[in-house]
Design a protein around this motif. Structure first.
Motif, mmCIF file in Angstrom:
data_model
loop_
_atom_site.group_PDB
_atom_site.id
_atom_site.type_symbol
_atom_site.label_atom_id
_atom_site.label_comp_id
_atom_site.label_asym_id
_atom_site.label_seq_id
_atom_site.Cartn_x
_atom_site.Cartn_y
_atom_site.Cartn_z
ATOM 1 N N SER A 104 64.252 70.714 -14.598
ATOM 2 C CA SER A 104 65.198 71.811 -14.762
ATOM 3 C C SER A 104 64.571 72.908 -15.604
ATOM 4 O O SER A 104 64.036 72.627 -16.675
ATOM 5 C CB SER A 104 66.464 71.301 -15.456
ATOM 6 O OG SER A 104 67.118 70.327 -14.665
ATOM 7 N N VAL A 105 64.644 74.122 -15.100
ATOM 8 C CA VAL A 105 64.096 75.270 -15.824
ATOM 9 C C VAL A 105 65.061 76.438 -15.701
ATOM 10 O O VAL A 105 65.931 76.451 -14.819
ATOM 11 C CB VAL A 105 62.713 75.703 -15.280
ATOM 12 C CG1 VAL A 105 61.682 74.618 -15.504
ATOM 13 C CG2 VAL A 105 62.809 76.090 -13.823
ATOM 14 N N GLN A 106 64.879 77.412 -16.549
ATOM 15 C CA GLN A 106 65.671 78.632 -16.439
ATOM 16 C C GLN A 106 64.986 79.595 -15.480
ATOM 17 O O GLN A 106 63.782 79.505 -15.232
ATOM 18 C CB GLN A 106 65.834 79.264 -17.814
ATOM 19 C CG GLN A 106 66.735 78.462 -18.742
ATOM 20 C CD GLN A 106 67.135 79.251 -19.975
ATOM 21 O OE1 GLN A 106 66.363 80.061 -20.484
ATOM 22 N NE2 GLN A 106 68.352 79.013 -20.460
ATOM 23 N N ALA A 107 65.768 80.508 -14.957
ATOM 24 C CA ALA A 107 65.224 81.515 -14.064
ATOM 25 C C ALA A 107 64.057 82.231 -14.729
ATOM 26 O O ALA A 107 64.119 82.566 -15.924
ATOM 27 C CB ALA A 107 66.307 82.513 -13.673
ATOM 28 N N GLY A 108 63.003 82.439 -13.954
ATOM 29 C CA GLY A 108 61.796 83.054 -14.468
ATOM 30 C C GLY A 108 60.759 82.047 -14.935
ATOM 31 O O GLY A 108 59.608 82.421 -15.204
ATOM 32 N N GLY A 109 61.156 80.804 -15.035
ATOM 33 C CA GLY A 109 60.250 79.767 -15.495
ATOM 34 C C GLY A 109 59.329 79.264 -14.401
ATOM 35 O O GLY A 109 59.341 79.760 -13.267
ATOM 36 N N LYS A 123 56.021 83.167 -0.827
ATOM 37 C CA LYS A 123 54.822 84.002 -0.907
ATOM 38 C C LYS A 123 54.869 84.913 -2.128
ATOM 39 O O LYS A 123 55.865 85.572 -2.393
ATOM 40 C CB LYS A 123 54.679 84.833 0.362
ATOM 41 C CG LYS A 123 53.283 85.351 0.611
ATOM 42 C CD LYS A 123 53.125 85.844 2.028
ATOM 43 C CE LYS A 123 51.680 86.162 2.333
ATOM 44 N NZ LYS A 123 51.465 86.591 3.726
ATOM 45 N N GLY A 124 53.780 84.901 -2.881
ATOM 46 C CA GLY A 124 53.681 85.736 -4.062
ATOM 47 C C GLY A 124 54.157 85.068 -5.332
ATOM 48 O O GLY A 124 53.867 85.542 -6.433
ATOM 49 N N ARG A 125 54.918 83.973 -5.199
ATOM 50 C CA ARG A 125 55.413 83.264 -6.381
ATOM 51 C C ARG A 125 54.873 81.836 -6.466
ATOM 52 O O ARG A 125 54.679 81.317 -7.559
ATOM 53 C CB ARG A 125 56.946 83.213 -6.362
ATOM 54 C CG ARG A 125 57.615 84.567 -6.381
ATOM 55 C CD ARG A 125 59.138 84.432 -6.524
ATOM 56 N NE ARG A 125 59.723 83.696 -5.409
ATOM 57 C CZ ARG A 125 60.499 82.625 -5.578
ATOM 58 N NH1 ARG A 125 60.776 82.164 -6.791
ATOM 59 N NH2 ARG A 125 61.019 82.024 -4.520
ATOM 60 N N PHE A 126 54.665 81.217 -5.318
ATOM 61 C CA PHE A 126 54.192 79.829 -5.293
ATOM 62 C C PHE A 126 52.736 79.802 -4.824
ATOM 63 O O PHE A 126 52.305 80.629 -4.016
ATOM 64 C CB PHE A 126 55.023 79.002 -4.305
ATOM 65 C CG PHE A 126 56.474 78.845 -4.662
ATOM 66 C CD1 PHE A 126 57.022 79.429 -5.802
ATOM 67 C CD2 PHE A 126 57.314 78.090 -3.850
ATOM 68 C CE1 PHE A 126 58.361 79.276 -6.123
ATOM 69 C CE2 PHE A 126 58.653 77.926 -4.155
ATOM 70 C CZ PHE A 126 59.177 78.525 -5.292
ATOM 71 N N ASN A 163 56.038 79.751 -9.766
ATOM 72 C CA ASN A 163 56.285 80.708 -10.849
ATOM 73 C C ASN A 163 57.468 81.602 -10.510
ATOM 74 O O ASN A 163 57.885 81.675 -9.354
ATOM 75 C CB ASN A 163 55.039 81.560 -11.073
ATOM 76 C CG ASN A 163 53.827 80.751 -11.479
ATOM 77 O OD1 ASN A 163 53.937 79.730 -12.144
ATOM 78 N ND2 ASN A 163 52.649 81.211 -11.070
ATOM 79 N N SER A 164 57.970 82.279 -11.518
ATOM 80 C CA SER A 164 59.097 83.208 -11.323
ATOM 81 C C SER A 164 60.222 82.549 -10.540
ATOM 82 O O SER A 164 60.766 83.121 -9.586
ATOM 83 C CB SER A 164 58.616 84.472 -10.586
ATOM 84 O OG SER A 164 57.569 85.099 -11.293
ATOM 85 N N LEU A 165 60.584 81.364 -10.972
ATOM 86 C CA LEU A 165 61.600 80.606 -10.240
ATOM 87 C C LEU A 165 62.958 81.288 -10.317
ATOM 88 O O LEU A 165 63.308 81.923 -11.318
ATOM 89 C CB LEU A 165 61.682 79.182 -10.794
ATOM 90 C CG LEU A 165 60.529 78.271 -10.321
ATOM 91 C CD1 LEU A 165 60.419 77.046 -11.229
ATOM 92 C CD2 LEU A 165 60.744 77.862 -8.884
ATOM 93 N N LYS A 166 63.689 81.130 -9.222
ATOM 94 C CA LYS A 166 65.018 81.733 -9.095
ATOM 95 C C LYS A 166 66.049 80.629 -8.855
ATOM 96 O O LYS A 166 65.696 79.553 -8.347
ATOM 97 C CB LYS A 166 65.040 82.693 -7.912
ATOM 98 C CG LYS A 166 63.970 83.768 -7.937
ATOM 99 C CD LYS A 166 63.990 84.586 -6.653
ATOM 100 C CE LYS A 166 62.899 85.632 -6.636
ATOM 101 N NZ LYS A 166 62.914 86.434 -5.380
ATOM 102 N N PRO A 167 67.308 80.880 -9.174
ATOM 103 C CA PRO A 167 68.335 79.860 -8.903
ATOM 104 C C PRO A 167 68.343 79.404 -7.442
ATOM 105 O O PRO A 167 68.611 78.235 -7.157
ATOM 106 C CB PRO A 167 69.628 80.570 -9.287
ATOM 107 C CG PRO A 167 69.213 81.525 -10.366
ATOM 108 C CD PRO A 167 67.858 82.014 -9.931
ATOM 109 N N VAL A 208 67.007 75.267 -10.993
ATOM 110 C CA VAL A 208 66.756 76.514 -11.713
ATOM 111 C C VAL A 208 68.098 77.122 -12.096
ATOM 112 O O VAL A 208 68.926 77.403 -11.232
ATOM 113 C CB VAL A 208 65.959 77.506 -10.844
ATOM 114 C CG1 VAL A 208 65.614 78.752 -11.670
ATOM 115 C CG2 VAL A 208 64.691 76.858 -10.309
ATOM 116 N N SER A 209 68.293 77.298 -13.383
ATOM 117 C CA SER A 209 69.558 77.848 -13.866
ATOM 118 C C SER A 209 69.408 79.337 -14.186
ATOM 119 O O SER A 209 68.338 79.798 -14.572
ATOM 120 C CB SER A 209 70.027 77.094 -15.106
ATOM 121 O OG SER A 209 69.036 77.153 -16.109
#
Length: 124
Positions: A11-16, A64-67, A83-87, A122-123
């Motif tokens: 579990s991570v916060q958004a952006g993590g 694409k661009g984040r993973f 990276n830059s994970l979103k809910p 992702v919260s």
């Protein structure tokens, strides 16, 4: 018998960021082409990323661009750096090996094996 074992979810916060790992094992196979899929509650399983034996990669539009997918061939392990994970990335992530390289012949064959999945939450 081929087995895939995923790890690294959490579990991570958004952006993590999170890094998923998938270890493939099988006595008759010495190489694998591996993919990542995910399935959110109430939705169909969807493709996320793939890497083939020569390192060619593919990504879904959302990834694409984040993973980034990578592999350690010696350890038959695939990684998914997220990276830059979103809910909306919240899902069960599954590793899939769709081709295996036979140890005795070196030839590639379709195998289509799934791991048990690792949960990513992702919260916001």
């Amino acid at each position: 018998q081929v087995q895939l074992v995923e790890s690294g979810g959490g579990s991570v916060q958004a952006g993590g960021s999170l890094r998923l790992s998938c270890v493939a094992s099988g006595r008759t196979y010495c190489g694998f082409e591996m993919n990542w899929y995910r399935q959110a509650p109430g939705k169909e399983r969807e493709f996320v990323s793939a890497i083939d034996h020569d390192g060619t990669t593919a990504y879904s539009i959302s990834a694409k661009g984040r993973f980034t997918i990578s592999q350690d061939k010696e350890k038959n392990t695939a990684f998914l750096q997220m990276n830059s994970l979103k809910p909306e990335d919240t899902a069960m992530y599954y590793c899939n090996a769709d081709r295996g390289r036979r140890c005795y012949s070196g030839s590639w064959t379709d195998i289509y094996i799934w791991g048990q999945g690792t949960q990513v939450t992702v919260s916001s």
